[in-house]
Design a protein around this motif. Structure first.
Motif, PDB file in Angstrom:
ATOM      1  N   GLU A   1      13.394   1.787   4.456  1.00 16.40           N
ATOM      2  CA  GLU A   1      12.789   0.461   4.373  1.00 16.40           C
ATOM      3  C   GLU A   1      11.905   0.469   3.127  1.00 16.40           C
ATOM      4  O   GLU A   1      10.949   1.230   3.050  1.00 16.40           O
ATOM      5  N   ILE A   2      12.245  -0.384   2.155  1.00 23.33           N
ATOM      6  CA  ILE A   2      11.604  -0.338   0.839  1.00 23.33           C
ATOM      7  C   ILE A   2      10.900  -1.653   0.551  1.00 23.33           C
ATOM      8  O   ILE A   2      11.435  -2.731   0.847  1.00 23.33           O
ATOM      9  N   ASN A   3       9.710  -1.590  -0.036  1.00 25.04           N
ATOM     10  CA  ASN A   3       9.068  -2.790  -0.537  1.00 25.04           C
ATOM     11  C   ASN A   3       9.970  -3.390  -1.616  1.00 25.04           C
ATOM     12  O   ASN A   3      10.342  -2.720  -2.580  1.00 25.04           O
ATOM     13  N   THR A   4      10.350  -4.668  -1.437  1.00 24.94           N
ATOM     14  CA  THR A   4      11.351  -5.284  -2.315  1.00 24.94           C
ATOM     15  C   THR A   4      10.917  -5.282  -3.773  1.00 24.94           C
ATOM     16  O   THR A   4      11.744  -5.052  -4.672  1.00 24.94           O
ATOM     17  N   GLU A   5       9.656  -5.530  -4.040  1.00 26.23           N
ATOM     18  CA  GLU A   5       9.181  -5.536  -5.433  1.00 26.23           C
ATOM     19  C   GLU A   5       9.314  -4.150  -6.061  1.00 26.23           C
ATOM     20  O   GLU A   5       9.664  -4.028  -7.248  1.00 26.23           O
ATOM     21  N   THR A   6       9.039  -3.129  -5.266  1.00 31.53           N
ATOM     22  CA  THR A   6       9.209  -1.756  -5.768  1.00 31.53           C
ATOM     23  C   THR A   6      10.668  -1.491  -6.118  1.00 31.53           C
ATOM     24  O   THR A   6      10.987  -0.897  -7.156  1.00 31.53           O
TER      25      THR A   6
ATOM     26  N   THR B   1      13.253  -4.554   1.894  1.00 34.54           N
ATOM     27  CA  THR B   1      14.688  -4.340   1.733  1.00 34.54           C
ATOM     28  C   THR B   1      15.101  -3.080   2.471  1.00 34.54           C
ATOM     29  O   THR B   1      14.501  -2.018   2.270  1.00 34.54           O
ATOM     30  N   TRP B   2      16.111  -3.217   3.332  1.00 38.92           N
ATOM     31  CA  TRP B   2      16.656  -2.074   4.065  1.00 38.92           C
ATOM     32  C   TRP B   2      17.877  -1.549   3.336  1.00 38.92           C
ATOM     33  O   TRP B   2      18.836  -2.293   3.099  1.00 38.92           O
ATOM     34  N   LEU B   3      17.867  -0.272   2.991  1.00 44.71           N
ATOM     35  CA  LEU B   3      19.042   0.378   2.416  1.00 44.71           C
ATOM     36  C   LEU B   3      19.985   0.774   3.552  1.00 44.71           C
ATOM     37  O   LEU B   3      19.617   0.730   4.725  1.00 44.71           O
ATOM     38  N   PRO B   4      21.228   1.140   3.235  1.00 46.11           N
ATOM     39  CA  PRO B   4      22.220   1.455   4.281  1.00 46.11           C
ATOM     40  C   PRO B   4      21.708   2.471   5.298  1.00 46.11           C
ATOM     41  O   PRO B   4      20.949   3.388   4.956  1.00 46.11           O
TER      42      PRO B   4
ATOM     43  N   ASP C   1       0.836  -1.201   0.000  1.00 50.42           N
ATOM     44  CA  ASP C   1       0.000   0.000   0.000  1.00 50.42           C
ATOM     45  C   ASP C   1       0.872   1.253   0.000  1.00 50.42           C
ATOM     46  O   ASP C   1       0.409   2.339  -0.369  1.00 50.42           O
ATOM     47  N   ALA C   2       2.101   1.117   0.461  1.00 49.75           N
ATOM     48  CA  ALA C   2       3.108   2.169   0.364  1.00 49.75           C
ATOM     49  C   ALA C   2       4.389   1.504  -0.127  1.00 49.75           C
ATOM     50  O   ALA C   2       4.545   0.280  -0.038  1.00 49.75           O
ATOM     51  N   ASP C   3       5.289   2.322  -0.647  1.00 48.14           N
ATOM     52  CA  ASP C   3       6.518   1.770  -1.227  1.00 48.14           C
ATOM     53  C   ASP C   3       7.733   1.931  -0.333  1.00 48.14           C
ATOM     54  O   ASP C   3       8.666   1.124  -0.426  1.00 48.14           O
ATOM     55  N   ALA C   4       7.742   2.947   0.521  1.00 51.55           N
ATOM     56  CA  ALA C   4       8.973   3.219   1.253  1.00 51.55           C
ATOM     57  C   ALA C   4       8.720   4.124   2.445  1.00 51.55           C
ATOM     58  O   ALA C   4       7.773   4.910   2.465  1.00 51.55           O
ATOM     59  N   MET C   5       9.609   3.994   3.446  1.00 55.91           N
ATOM     60  CA  MET C   5       9.601   4.888   4.597  1.00 55.91           C
ATOM     61  C   MET C   5      10.965   4.821   5.261  1.00 55.91           C
ATOM     62  O   MET C   5      11.743   3.893   5.025  1.00 55.91           O
ATOM     63  N   TYR C   6      11.271   5.810   6.092  1.00 58.67           N
ATOM     64  CA  TYR C   6      12.410   5.714   6.993  1.00 58.67           C
ATOM     65  C   TYR C   6      11.940   5.031   8.270  1.00 58.67           C
ATOM     66  O   TYR C   6      10.986   5.474   8.900  1.00 58.67           O
ATOM     67  N   GLU C   7      12.614   3.942   8.635  1.00 55.84           N
ATOM     68  CA  GLU C   7      12.281   3.180   9.832  1.00 55.84           C
ATOM     69  C   GLU C   7      13.522   3.082  10.718  1.00 55.84           C
ATOM     70  O   GLU C   7      14.626   3.417  10.290  1.00 55.84           O
ATOM     71  N   TYR C   8      13.341   2.613  11.932  1.00 58.23           N
ATOM     72  CA  TYR C   8      14.431   2.531  12.908  1.00 58.23           C
ATOM     73  C   TYR C   8      14.825   1.080  13.140  1.00 58.23           C
ATOM     74  O   TYR C   8      13.967   0.217  13.345  1.00 58.23           O
ATOM     75  N   THR C   9      16.128   0.820  13.124  1.00 58.00           N
ATOM     76  CA  THR C   9      16.625  -0.553  13.239  1.00 58.00           C
ATOM     77  C   THR C   9      16.204  -1.199  14.556  1.00 58.00           C
ATOM     78  O   THR C   9      15.805  -2.366  14.574  1.00 58.00           O
ATOM     79  N   GLY C  10      16.295  -0.453  15.658  1.00 62.40           N
ATOM     80  CA  GLY C  10      15.935  -1.015  16.956  1.00 62.40           C
ATOM     81  C   GLY C  10      14.471  -1.380  17.042  1.00 62.40           C
ATOM     82  O   GLY C  10      14.099  -2.406  17.623  1.00 62.40           O
ATOM     83  N   THR C  11      13.614  -0.548  16.455  1.00 62.29           N
ATOM     84  CA  THR C  11      12.176  -0.828  16.440  1.00 62.29           C
ATOM     85  C   THR C  11      11.893  -2.117  15.678  1.00 62.29           C
ATOM     86  O   THR C  11      11.109  -2.965  16.115  1.00 62.29           O
ATOM     87  N   ALA C  12      12.543  -2.263  14.527  1.00 63.26           N
ATOM     88  CA  ALA C  12      12.334  -3.474  13.728  1.00 63.26           C
ATOM     89  C   ALA C  12      12.845  -4.704  14.468  1.00 63.26           C
ATOM     90  O   ALA C  12      12.155  -5.735  14.535  1.00 63.26           O
ATOM     91  N   TRP C  13      14.030  -4.615  15.034  1.00 64.60           N
ATOM     92  CA  TRP C  13      14.660  -5.769  15.677  1.00 64.60           C
ATOM     93  C   TRP C  13      13.855  -6.249  16.886  1.00 64.60           C
ATOM     94  O   TRP C  13      13.644  -7.443  17.064  1.00 64.60           O
ATOM     95  N   ILE C  14      13.390  -5.300  17.700  1.00 63.49           N
ATOM     96  CA  ILE C  14      12.725  -5.664  18.953  1.00 63.49           C
ATOM     97  C   ILE C  14      11.209  -5.770  18.780  1.00 63.49           C
ATOM     98  O   ILE C  14      10.595  -6.769  19.146  1.00 63.49           O
TER      99      ILE C  14
END
Length: 293
Positions: A236-241, A111-114, A69-82
């Motif tokens: 954080e990007i939708n891999t297909e996008t 897919t997470w970019l650097p 429903d969306a293609d991309a956002m800035y996300e936080y590594t700690g939030t994702a991990w925990i």
């Protein structure tokens, strides 16, 4: 989004021309600013961009990217991990934390970019007068002070921080910080900053990228035992996008590389202290840095 922007140092040749991309974010200041930055960068690279920034809560934005429903956002590594990936122990090295998050989410179609150096994690902070009085520079110093002079240490914290394993309970265990519950007050985030600035609380729970740290001249205690998770921002990007539009990476990587805590504090302060619009703040910064024209 309908910003009148052209490529600067990013987006030359408009490699995203013909793309229709939806950008999302969470609803707090920093996430809104980064969502604007991402969307404006995509526009400069030729994409048509739908603005879905400002989704309430942590999970909504991620779910939107997961489902397409969306293609991309800035996300936080700690939030994702925990929070999303269900791990209880953070990884102390920020790059290894990002690698672990990236590898786990590839299986989920993300897919997470650097990552950036921007690390929006927890901290304790005090006003300048109390810093001169007590001289604490680290959380270990605070623990020593609490033992030596129990009446010196008062804490103001959010309700969530007071109960999270990666918040107050874990911090007290990790540092042997013996602060009686009667000297801990729970309150809303904004009030914590003002109370710490006044000295009503000796130590207030803050976020390390918050612009009010600088504007209120607060001194942040170093997490010398590296207890708090790393919350580095990364796209954080939708891999297909990303497969369809691989140029997304070359557009975002230089921008992400520029983001750090100093930049974040400056941009957040423009919104939270000076009352500016998050989208305009993101646009002005991209122009100032020469990323877009």
């Amino acid at each position: 989004m309908a910003d009148d922007v052209e490529p600067g140092s990013i987006g030359r040749g408009e490699p995203l021309k013909g793309a229709h991309l939806t950008v999302t974010s969470k609803s707090f200041t920093e996430s809104l600013v980064m969502g604007a930055i991402m969307g404006i960068a995509f526009q400069a690279a030729g994409a048509d961009v739908l603005d879905r920034t400002g989704i309430q809560g942590s999970i909504g934005g991620r779910e939107a990217v997961l489902k397409g429903d969306a293609d991309a956002m800035y996300e936080y590594t700690g939030t994702a991990w925990i929070t999303y990936q269900g791990n209880s122990e953070p990884i102390t090295d920020p790059y290894r934390q990002w690698e672990a998050v990236r590898d786990a989410d590839l299986r989920n179609g993300l897919t997470w970019l650097p990552p950036s150096r921007l690390n929006n994690t927890y901290a304790l902070a005090m006003n300048r007068a109390n810093f001169k009085k007590y001289g604490t520079k680290t959380l270990s110093d605070v623990a020593v002070l609490a033992k030596r002079d129990p009446g010196a240490v008062t804490l103001c914290v959010e309700g969530e921080f007071a109960n999270r394993a990666d918040g107050l309970p874990g911090m007290r265990r990790a540092y042997g910080m013996d602060v009686p519950s009667g000297r801990i007050t729970q309150m809303d985030t904004g009030i914590i900053y003002t109370q710490a600035a006044k000295g009503s609380c000796v130590y207030g729970e803050v976020f390390t990228t918050d612009g009010r740290i600088t504007s209120m001249d607060l001194v942040v205690m170093d997490d010398d035992k590296k207890f708090f998770p790393n919350y580095n921002a990364a796209p954080e990007i939708n891999t297909e996008t990303l497969k369809k539009w691989p140029a997304i990476a070359e557009v975002l990587n230089p921008i992400t590389e520029k983001l750090d805590n100093t930049v974040a504090q400056e941009l957040n302060a423009k919104v939270d202290v000076e009352g500016e619009d998050p989208h305009q703040v993101g646009l002005d910064w991209l122009k100032k840095e020469g990323f877009v024209k």
